[in-house]
Structures are given as C-alpha cells and as structure tokens.
Scaffold this motif. Structure first.
Motif, PDB file in Angstrom:
ATOM      1  N   SER A   1       0.846  -1.199   0.000  1.00 15.23           N
ATOM      2  CA  SER A   1       0.000   0.000   0.000  1.00 15.23           C
ATOM      3  C   SER A   1       0.877   1.243   0.000  1.00 15.23           C
ATOM      4  O   SER A   1       2.087   1.189   0.257  1.00 15.23           O
ATOM      5  N   LEU A   2       0.263   2.366  -0.262  1.00 14.22           N
ATOM      6  CA  LEU A   2       0.983   3.640  -0.299  1.00 14.22           C
ATOM      7  C   LEU A   2       1.613   3.937   1.058  1.00 14.22           C
ATOM      8  O   LEU A   2       2.775   4.375   1.132  1.00 14.22           O
ATOM      9  N   GLN A   3       0.889   3.692   2.141  1.00 12.39           N
ATOM     10  CA  GLN A   3       1.414   3.950   3.477  1.00 12.39           C
ATOM     11  C   GLN A   3       2.647   3.086   3.759  1.00 12.39           C
ATOM     12  O   GLN A   3       3.626   3.565   4.347  1.00 12.39           O
TER      13      GLN A   3
ATOM     14  N   LEU B   1      14.381   4.234   4.700  1.00 15.00           N
ATOM     15  CA  LEU B   1      15.554   4.307   3.828  1.00 15.00           C
ATOM     16  C   LEU B   1      16.217   5.678   3.912  1.00 15.00           C
ATOM     17  O   LEU B   1      17.447   5.779   3.945  1.00 15.00           O
ATOM     18  N   ASP B   2      15.408   6.738   3.921  1.00 17.43           N
ATOM     19  CA  ASP B   2      15.964   8.089   4.046  1.00 17.43           C
ATOM     20  C   ASP B   2      16.752   8.232   5.341  1.00 17.43           C
ATOM     21  O   ASP B   2      17.826   8.835   5.361  1.00 17.43           O
TER      22      ASP B   2
ATOM     23  N   MET C   1       5.551   4.488   1.787  1.00 20.15           N
ATOM     24  CA  MET C   1       6.024   5.741   2.387  1.00 20.15           C
ATOM     25  C   MET C   1       6.836   5.453   3.649  1.00 20.15           C
ATOM     26  O   MET C   1       7.853   6.103   3.904  1.00 20.15           O
ATOM     27  N   ALA C   2       6.414   4.463   4.431  1.00 23.23           N
ATOM     28  CA  ALA C   2       7.153   4.084   5.629  1.00 23.23           C
ATOM     29  C   ALA C   2       8.512   3.505   5.255  1.00 23.23           C
ATOM     30  O   ALA C   2       9.531   3.810   5.904  1.00 23.23           O
TER      31      ALA C   2
END
Length: 99
Positions: free
Chosen positions: A3-5, A14-15, A8-9
């Motif tokens: 999913s998008l969430q 990773l960031d 994004m997590a």
C-alpha cells in the motif's frame, strides 16, 4: 502489492538509513583527515594556502574609460559614473571614452 502507506514508511526508513550512513562516513573522513594532518604536522592554512583570517589580495583595477575634459576615470566595474551617463545620454559612445 504494498500500500501507499507501507511504501512511504519504507521510504522514510531508507531516508533515515541514508542520512545515518552519510553522517558516519563523513565522521570517518574527518577523523582520517585529522589523523593525516597530525601525522604530517599540517594546519588548515597549509591546505588552503592562506593564513587564518587573511583576505584575498585585491589590486586596484586599471581605468578603462577616461573623461578627457576632467580627467575622471572609470574601471568599467560597478555603476557608471554620472559624467559618463550624462555623456552617453547626450549621444556619445562608450568607445569614445576608452583609454
């Protein structure tokens, strides 16, 4: 499919890992440079070629334009002087004042 969430997590994780790795590598590089500087007796001025707090040497710029009537000069840098602006407005050419 994620999913998008979830994506994004994963991206946020990773960031964070990227930032931590950058910081760790940077710290290691700084430590290595300090070690080499101590080993060879180097200072920051040795690396930059300037002494601490010394400004870049600047010389006076030679005049490129001269007012023949008054002897006033202009280097061609910065704003045009009033005498040159007035002469250009009255129809003179910049080349007429070249030194």
């Amino acid at each position: 499919m994620a999913s998008l969430q979830e994506l994004m997590a994963q991206r946020a994780a990773l960031d964070q890992q990227i930032e931590e790795t950058k910081n760790r590598d940077r710290s290691a590089a700084v430590a290595k440079v300090r070690s080499l500087m101590a080993e060879y007796g180097l200072s920051v001025s040795d690396l930059t070629g300037r002494t601490k707090g010394a400004a870049k040497p600047t010389g006076k710029v030679p005049a490129k334009y001269r007012n023949a009537a008054t002897g006033e000069t202009w280097s061609g840098r910065g704003l045009q002087p009033k005498w040159l602006k007035a002469a250009l407005a009255s129809g003179a050419k910049l080349q007429d004042f070249a030194v």
